[in-house]
Design a protein around this motif. Structure first.
Motif, PDB file in Angstrom:
ATOM      1  N   ILE A   1       0.715  -1.344   0.219  1.00  0.00           N
ATOM      2  CA  ILE A   1       0.067   0.038  -0.081  1.00  0.00           C
ATOM      3  C   ILE A   1       0.936   1.174  -0.065  1.00  0.00           C
ATOM      4  O   ILE A   1       1.977   1.078   0.205  1.00  0.00           O
ATOM      5  CB  ILE A   1      -0.994   0.139   1.347  1.00  0.00           C
ATOM      6  N   VAL A   2       0.480   2.278  -0.591  1.00  0.00           N
ATOM      7  CA  VAL A   2       0.889   3.639  -0.315  1.00  0.00           C
ATOM      8  C   VAL A   2      -0.350   4.346   0.219  1.00  0.00           C
ATOM      9  O   VAL A   2      -1.461   4.465   0.038  1.00  0.00           O
ATOM     10  CB  VAL A   2       1.156   4.261  -1.871  1.00  0.00           C
ATOM     11  N   ASP A   3       0.385   5.429   1.413  1.00  0.00           N
ATOM     12  CA  ASP A   3      -0.793   5.952   2.046  1.00  0.00           C
ATOM     13  C   ASP A   3      -0.276   7.357   2.442  1.00  0.00           C
ATOM     14  O   ASP A   3       0.926   7.492   2.380  1.00  0.00           O
ATOM     15  CB  ASP A   3      -0.944   5.138   3.366  1.00  0.00           C
ATOM     16  N   ASP A   4      -0.991   8.188   2.792  1.00  0.00           N
ATOM     17  CA  ASP A   4      -0.669   9.504   3.125  1.00  0.00           C
ATOM     18  C   ASP A   4      -0.869   9.761   4.680  1.00  0.00           C
ATOM     19  O   ASP A   4      -2.145   9.443   5.118  1.00  0.00           O
ATOM     20  CB  ASP A   4      -1.463  10.577   2.338  1.00  0.00           C
TER      21      ASP A   4
ATOM     22  N   VAL B   1       3.982   0.542   2.379  1.00  0.00           N
ATOM     23  CA  VAL B   1       4.318  -0.374   3.277  1.00  0.00           C
ATOM     24  C   VAL B   1       4.067  -1.673   2.546  1.00  0.00           C
ATOM     25  O   VAL B   1       3.059  -1.705   2.182  1.00  0.00           O
ATOM     26  CB  VAL B   1       3.248  -0.594   4.754  1.00  0.00           C
ATOM     27  N   VAL B   2       4.804  -2.883   2.757  1.00  0.00           N
ATOM     28  CA  VAL B   2       4.614  -3.979   2.232  1.00  0.00           C
ATOM     29  C   VAL B   2       4.718  -5.142   3.420  1.00  0.00           C
ATOM     30  O   VAL B   2       5.378  -5.045   4.469  1.00  0.00           O
ATOM     31  CB  VAL B   2       5.871  -4.462   1.207  1.00  0.00           C
TER      32      VAL B   2
ATOM     33  N   TRP C   1       9.023  -1.360   4.987  1.00  0.00           N
ATOM     34  CA  TRP C   1       8.397  -0.099   4.992  1.00  0.00           C
ATOM     35  C   TRP C   1       9.475   1.053   4.310  1.00  0.00           C
ATOM     36  O   TRP C   1      10.558   0.852   4.289  1.00  0.00           O
ATOM     37  CB  TRP C   1       7.844   0.608   6.247  1.00  0.00           C
ATOM     38  N   ASP C   2       8.919   2.086   3.734  1.00  0.00           N
ATOM     39  CA  ASP C   2       9.595   3.381   2.993  1.00  0.00           C
ATOM     40  C   ASP C   2       8.778   4.254   3.627  1.00  0.00           C
ATOM     41  O   ASP C   2       7.814   4.788   3.362  1.00  0.00           O
ATOM     42  CB  ASP C   2       9.610   3.209   1.686  1.00  0.00           C
ATOM     43  N   ILE C   3       9.296   4.867   4.943  1.00  0.00           N
ATOM     44  CA  ILE C   3       8.598   5.946   5.590  1.00  0.00           C
ATOM     45  C   ILE C   3       9.616   6.885   6.059  1.00  0.00           C
ATOM     46  O   ILE C   3      10.801   6.501   6.514  1.00  0.00           O
ATOM     47  CB  ILE C   3       7.920   5.556   6.852  1.00  0.00           C
TER      48      ILE C   3
ATOM     49  N   LEU D   1      -7.628   1.279   6.693  1.00  0.00           N
ATOM     50  CA  LEU D   1      -8.588   0.606   6.023  1.00  0.00           C
ATOM     51  C   LEU D   1      -8.449   0.545   4.738  1.00  0.00           C
ATOM     52  O   LEU D   1      -8.495   1.659   3.954  1.00  0.00           O
ATOM     53  CB  LEU D   1     -10.033   0.747   6.617  1.00  0.00           C
ATOM     54  N   ASP D   2      -8.545  -0.529   3.825  1.00  0.00           N
ATOM     55  CA  ASP D   2      -8.389  -0.604   2.238  1.00  0.00           C
ATOM     56  C   ASP D   2      -9.888  -0.118   2.021  1.00  0.00           C
ATOM     57  O   ASP D   2     -10.783  -0.716   2.179  1.00  0.00           O
ATOM     58  CB  ASP D   2      -8.300  -1.936   1.661  1.00  0.00           C
TER      59      ASP D   2
END
Length: 112
Positions: A54-57, A65-66, A76-78, A103-104
């Motif tokens: 996912i990619v989130d803001d 996050v994977v 993660w890449d955070i 939540l997706d």
């Protein structure tokens, strides 16, 4: 054989939990993040339902996050400004009672 297998599947928690939240299994694995007094939890089962990536803001920060379902591990890449913690749901929720749960939007996963 793992001596912890029974512990992981049991809903029993060996200590008193202040902010119990029964929407999810207490030992669900979580990647929790914090920034500017806010917290968000990424639960393994929800990430699995979303395809594992996912990619989130979060508070203006891009969060990637994977989640690998087979090994129950996060990558993660955070940004470094965001605090990251891996935990069980019961522990994260106890320490961050006001946490949001990611939540997706495409799924019917229950949550807030």
């Amino acid at each position: 054989y793992s001596p912890y297998a029974e512990y992981w599947v049991s809903e029993k928690v060996p200590l008193e939990v202040r902010a119990r939240d029964d929407r999810y299994h207490p030992k669900e694995v979580v990647l929790g993040i914090q920034l500017a007094g806010k917290a968000r939890a990424y639960l393994g089962s929800i990430l699995t339902s979303a395809g594992g990536r996912i990619v989130d803001d979060f508070e203006g920060q891009k969060i990637r996050v994977v989640y690998d379902t087979n090994s129950s591990t996060f990558q993660w890449d955070i940004p470094d400004t965001v605090r990251v913690t891996e935990a069980y749901w019961f522990a994260w929720k106890s320490l961050h009672g006001e946490t949001e749960v990611w939540l997706d939007a495409r799924s019917d996963v229950p949550g807030q």
